[in-house]
Motif scaffolding. Structure first.
Motif, mmCIF file in Angstrom:
data_model
loop_
_atom_site.group_PDB
_atom_site.id
_atom_site.type_symbol
_atom_site.label_atom_id
_atom_site.label_comp_id
_atom_site.label_asym_id
_atom_site.label_seq_id
_atom_site.Cartn_x
_atom_site.Cartn_y
_atom_site.Cartn_z
ATOM 1 N N SER A 1 0.769 -1.145 -0.074
ATOM 2 C CA SER A 1 -0.031 -0.040 -0.002
ATOM 3 C C SER A 1 0.912 1.405 -0.179
ATOM 4 C CB SER A 1 -0.915 -0.110 1.228
ATOM 5 O OG SER A 1 -1.715 -1.063 1.258
ATOM 6 N N LEU A 2 0.285 2.329 -0.433
ATOM 7 C CA LEU A 2 0.983 3.673 -0.484
ATOM 8 C C LEU A 2 -0.255 4.760 -0.409
ATOM 9 C CD1 LEU A 2 3.626 3.798 -3.323
ATOM 10 C CD2 LEU A 2 4.100 3.856 -1.065
ATOM 11 N N ARG A 3 0.008 5.845 0.000
ATOM 12 C CA ARG A 3 -0.871 6.829 0.183
ATOM 13 C C ARG A 3 -0.094 8.158 -0.359
ATOM 14 N NH1 ARG A 3 -2.952 10.360 5.436
ATOM 15 N NH2 ARG A 3 -5.194 10.477 4.840
ATOM 16 N N LEU A 4 -0.933 8.699 -1.122
ATOM 17 C CA LEU A 4 -0.702 9.798 -2.061
ATOM 18 C C LEU A 4 -1.326 11.091 -1.366
ATOM 19 C CD1 LEU A 4 -0.520 8.822 -5.804
ATOM 20 C CD2 LEU A 4 1.582 8.537 -3.892
ATOM 21 N N SER A 5 -0.589 12.172 -1.399
ATOM 22 C CA SER A 5 -1.254 13.474 -0.728
ATOM 23 C C SER A 5 -0.907 14.494 -2.005
ATOM 24 C CB SER A 5 -0.743 13.818 0.641
ATOM 25 O OG SER A 5 -0.842 12.929 1.513
ATOM 26 N N CYS A 6 -1.720 15.509 -2.247
ATOM 27 C CA CYS A 6 -1.823 16.658 -2.959
ATOM 28 C C CYS A 6 -2.424 17.801 -2.215
ATOM 29 C CB CYS A 6 -2.667 16.403 -4.176
ATOM 30 S SG CYS A 6 -2.774 17.809 -5.046
ATOM 31 N N ALA A 7 -1.306 18.593 -1.980
ATOM 32 C CA ALA A 7 -1.929 19.639 -1.228
ATOM 33 C C ALA A 7 -1.702 21.171 -2.034
ATOM 34 C CB ALA A 7 -0.754 20.101 -0.062
ATOM 35 N N ALA A 8 -2.943 21.837 -1.896
ATOM 36 C CA ALA A 8 -2.964 23.066 -2.696
ATOM 37 C C ALA A 8 -2.690 24.358 -1.750
ATOM 38 C CB ALA A 8 -4.657 23.188 -3.277
ATOM 39 N N SER A 9 -2.245 25.295 -2.644
ATOM 40 C CA SER A 9 -1.673 26.446 -1.721
ATOM 41 C C SER A 9 -1.673 27.482 -2.695
ATOM 42 C CB SER A 9 -0.281 26.410 -1.030
ATOM 43 O OG SER A 9 0.553 26.058 -2.111
ATOM 44 N N GLY A 10 -1.720 28.747 -2.126
ATOM 45 C CA GLY A 10 -2.040 30.040 -2.720
ATOM 46 C C GLY A 10 -3.308 30.791 -2.598
ATOM 47 N N SER A 11 -3.521 31.772 -3.353
ATOM 48 C CA SER A 11 -4.810 32.468 -3.358
ATOM 49 C C SER A 11 -5.870 31.627 -3.825
ATOM 50 C CB SER A 11 -4.452 33.923 -3.955
ATOM 51 O OG SER A 11 -3.282 34.550 -3.503
ATOM 52 N N ILE A 12 -6.315 30.790 -3.106
ATOM 53 C CA ILE A 12 -7.296 29.953 -3.400
ATOM 54 C C ILE A 12 -8.652 30.392 -2.760
ATOM 55 C CG2 ILE A 12 -8.240 27.620 -3.694
ATOM 56 C CD1 ILE A 12 -5.372 26.479 -3.468
ATOM 57 N N PHE A 13 -9.748 30.438 -3.618
ATOM 58 C CA PHE A 13 -10.861 30.991 -3.205
ATOM 59 C C PHE A 13 -11.960 29.716 -2.890
ATOM 60 C CE2 PHE A 13 -14.654 33.482 -2.335
ATOM 61 C CZ PHE A 13 -15.750 32.757 -2.876
ATOM 62 N N SER A 14 -11.687 28.784 -3.918
ATOM 63 C CA SER A 14 -12.457 27.526 -3.771
ATOM 64 C C SER A 14 -11.848 26.244 -4.722
ATOM 65 C CB SER A 14 -13.799 27.580 -4.179
ATOM 66 O OG SER A 14 -14.039 27.827 -5.328
ATOM 67 N N ILE A 15 -12.095 25.258 -4.161
ATOM 68 C CA ILE A 15 -11.475 23.947 -4.912
ATOM 69 C C ILE A 15 -12.672 23.329 -5.348
ATOM 70 C CG2 ILE A 15 -10.150 21.897 -4.605
ATOM 71 C CD1 ILE A 15 -8.469 23.236 -2.474
#
Length: 124
Positions: free
Chosen positions: A17-31
């Motif tokens: 097993s593996l767990r991937l992560s994806c982090a969003a950063s910056g001037s984000i209003f909505s995802i």
């Protein structure tokens, strides 16, 4: 500047097993929609799994029952839990997201963003 940063890739034996992560950063209003894609050598990039802002999910047939996509809207982070990995899962995995960013105090823009990719290698 908006960024998607993946982590969690690596080398694992078949069945692991593996767990991937994806982090969003910056001037984000909505995802909005977020997703994981993968590209194996000599093959086209393909959708692995996607998740909407409301939590609805969609999976490629090849990973159904083995992979689970999730997201933490507070942390602006998406995850991919990969179980029962097979050698054919070997690929570079990319994070993808449709983000609405705050361009100025009174304007926003919705665009698609990609992470830099993380290698997943599954050995026999």
């Amino acid at each position: 500047q908006v960024q998607l940063v993946e982590s969690g890739g690596g080398l694992v034996q078949a069945g692991g097993s593996l767990r991937l992560s994806c982090a969003a950063s910056g001037s984000i209003f909505s995802i909005n929609v977020m997703g994981w894609y993968r590209q194996a050598p000599g093959k086209q990039r393909e959708l692995v799994a996607a998740i909407t802002s409301g939590g609805s999910t969609n999976y490629a047939d090849s990973v159904k029952g083995r992979f689970t996509i999730s997201r933490d809207n507070v942390k602006s982070t998406m995850y991919l839990q990969m179980n029962s990995l097979k050698p054919e899962d070997t690929a570079v995995y990319y994070c993808n997201a449709v983000l609405t960013i705050q361009v100025t105090a009174v304007s926003r823009r919705t665009s698609e963003y990609w992470g830099q990719g993380t290698q997943v290698t599954v050995s026999l």
